[in-house]
Design an enzyme around this catalytic site. Structure first.
Site, short mmCIF file in Angstrom:
data_model
loop_
_atom_site.label_atom_id
_atom_site.label_comp_id
_atom_site.label_asym_id
_atom_site.label_seq_id
_atom_site.Cartn_x
_atom_site.Cartn_y
_atom_site.Cartn_z
N SER A 232 0.83 -1.19 0.00
CA SER A 232 0.00 0.00 0.00
C SER A 232 0.88 1.25 0.00
O SER A 232 1.69 1.42 -0.90
CB SER A 232 -0.94 -0.06 1.21
OG SER A 232 -1.97 0.87 1.08
N ASP A 452 -8.76 -4.41 -6.12
CA ASP A 452 -8.28 -3.66 -4.96
C ASP A 452 -9.08 -2.37 -4.79
O ASP A 452 -9.11 -1.53 -5.69
CB ASP A 452 -6.80 -3.33 -5.13
CG ASP A 452 -6.12 -2.94 -3.83
OD1 ASP A 452 -6.73 -2.17 -3.07
OD2 ASP A 452 -4.99 -3.40 -3.60
N HIS A 482 -7.34 -5.91 -0.69
CA HIS A 482 -6.24 -4.96 -0.76
C HIS A 482 -4.93 -5.73 -0.68
O HIS A 482 -4.61 -6.34 0.32
CB HIS A 482 -6.35 -3.97 0.39
CG HIS A 482 -5.32 -2.88 0.35
ND1 HIS A 482 -4.91 -2.27 -0.82
CD2 HIS A 482 -4.62 -2.27 1.34
CE1 HIS A 482 -4.01 -1.35 -0.54
NE2 HIS A 482 -3.81 -1.33 0.77
#
Length: 513
Positions: A232, A452, A482
């Site tokens: 991320s 995602d 995610h």
């Protein structure tokens, strides 16, 4: 990540990645020193890390457990300059954690993890997820850290716990001028609280400084190159590191990739679309399995509208408001494993019981079951506002609202109004978008997930392009949630492990289903 409050950045939500709120031990409190003080910590690459048994986590760290991690984990503090322009000035202690490689004869080096945010505690997250990385640990010491401004590394604090309860429960998608005025007042108060409680570190918590800290960490750990696993926001941090130190990149994985070409408005709009896509995928699967209580989007919108006027009972004396429910819904879309809880939570809230959605919303905001908040969201806000120059006015947001609402009838308003978050921030931002160009760096594996919600799939391609020819190697996972490495895909796991453990770079454009 509280997506609506922090546009353009995506945190790995550990409750979703582990299936439960769990924590690890953090380390010694951050230290500060002054130039010329004989007691000032050494901030050079010659400093020695003093590894020792990890203490139990504190309230400032993510997770619900008070237990220290197992005996295989060690903790230490890396000392770095608060301001790299003043290398003999004040210092910050960067909290670190590691577990040594299980096959030391085949050890490659240290694999440094950043799990996202910005604001996620690496020392809390890594032990909680260690089982996922068991194979990687055979040849690497697993290492993570709390970046500056996070957790034990001079974590940013803005408001007290009860003040944060009120702040997160308040209306984040105003419908009239009075509600807009209230939102502006709250945002100003939050920024003022950050300056009052953490003003000394706010100018220095940006991503560039975190990348410099990682370079010093690499040198102190004794690794010739950086071996890195970024998730991320950790992909953005990794990209900035690669730009600053292209020749020091060893093997690096970027999973759940942030689009480095987007400004906060574009990032927030992309997330609105991403969460709307994930919500649609959830609704279709729920109907397909004929699970009891499957909602429709219309019912979800009606529930949020009703909660705006009439919150329902949540937990104790706390109520589920529209804003907390929105956060809970977004939180549940980070992982397919949480979809059943979303079904149950929406059904219960429609019947007047907001407990499940409130718990999910609390996880989004870094609140544990005792009512204590970690630095997750305050740190995220501080890093984002230190990085990005953009400051949006109310007129800007009102002009953008129709576009956001078209992108997502459920999340659009929340994401648009989140653009106020840095408007009154006391520190100027560093860039319009980060520079991640890394000509001459070794190949970096970029893994994008088509479903995602927080870091939409298009960001993986953009990151690969910005890194430059021959650097970004893209792998696609056709799935949900995610990130991809811990999605359950054997194909992704096999490709990533072959790259990190044996240096086998997969074919650019490889697809896993």
């Amino acid at each position: 990540m509280a997506v609506r409050r922090h546009p353009g950045r995506a945190a790995v939500s550990r409750p979703l990645r582990t299936g439960a709120l769990s924590a690890a031990a953090l380390l010694l409190a951050a230290t500060a020193g002054c130039g010329g003080d004989p007691g000032r910590p050494d901030t050079t690459a010659g400093q020695k890390l003093r590894w020792s048994t990890c203490p139990a986590p504190s309230d400032s760290e993510d997770g619900a457990t008070t237990k220290a991690p197992g005996r295989e984990w060690e903790c230490a503090t890396l000392h770095v300059p608060l301001d790299y322009a003043k290398p003999r000035g004040a210092t910050v202690g960067i909290a670190m954690i590691r577990a040594k490689a299980t096959d030391p004869e085949k050890r490659i080096g240290s694999l440094i993890f950043n799990f996202g945010g910005p604001g996620g505690s690496g020392v809390a997250t890594l032990p909680a997820l260690a089982g996922t990385y068991k194979q990687l640990r055979t040849r690497y010491d697993l290492v993570s850290f709390d970046p500056r401004g996070v957790g034990r590394s001079k974590g940013v604090h803005c408001l007290g716990d009860r003040q944060l309860d009120a702040y997160y429960a308040a209306d984040a998608s105003p419908d009239d001028s009075a509600e807009v005025t209230s939102l502006v007042r709250r945002v100003k108060g939050y920024a003022a609280g950050c300056e009052k409680r953490s003003g000394a570190v706010l100018p220095y918590v940006g991503t560039t400084n975190a990348a410099r800290d990682m370079e010093l960490m690499r040198r102190v750990l004794g690794d010739r190159k950086l071996y890195y696993f970024g998730v991320s926001y950790g992909t953005e941090l990794g990209g900035v590191y690669a730009h600053l130190y292209p020749k020091k990149v060893g093997r690096a994985l970027f999973d759940g990739v942030v689009d480095p070409t987007q400004n906060p408005e574009q990032g927030a709009l992309g997330q609105a679309k991403g969460f709307q896509l994930a919500l649609g995928d959830y609704l279709r699967e729920c109907r397909g399995t004929a699970a009891a209580g499957c909602p429709t989007q219309a019912r979800i919108q009606a529930l949020l509208k009703r909660l705006d006027r009439h919150p329902v009972a949540g937990s104790g004396n706390r109520k589920l408001t529209q804003s907390l429910a929105d956060g809970g819904i977004a939180q549940s879309l980070y992982s397919r494993d949480f979809w059943p809880y979303l079904t149950q939570g929406i059904a219960a809230a429609r019947q007047g019981d907001g407990g499940i959605l409130l718990a999910l919303g609390d996880a989004m905001n870094g609140r544990d079951e005792n009512g204590d908040y970690s630095t997750l969201q305050s740190s995220l806000n501080a890093v984002s506002c230190a990085d990005f120059k953009q400051r949006y006015t109310l007129a800007d947001i009102r002009r953008k609202l129709p576009t956001f609402r078209k992108a997502s009838p459920v999340f659009g308003d929340f994401m648009a109004w989140s653009l106020t978050q840095c408007t009154d921030w006391p520190v100027r931002g560093a860039w319009t978008t980060p520079d991640v160009s890394a000509r001459g760096a070794a190949p970096i594996l970029i893994v994008g997930n088509t479903g995602d919600p927080a870091t939409p799939y298009a960001g993986a391609r953009k990151m690969a392009e910005e890194l430059g020819p021959g650097v970004g190697v893209q792998l696609t996972y056709k799935g949900e949630g995610h990130g991809a490495y811990d999605s359950g895909s054997g194909c992704v796991r096999k490709a990533v492990n072959a790259y990190l453990l044996n240096g086998r770079v997969p074919e650019n454009g490889k697809v896993c289903t």
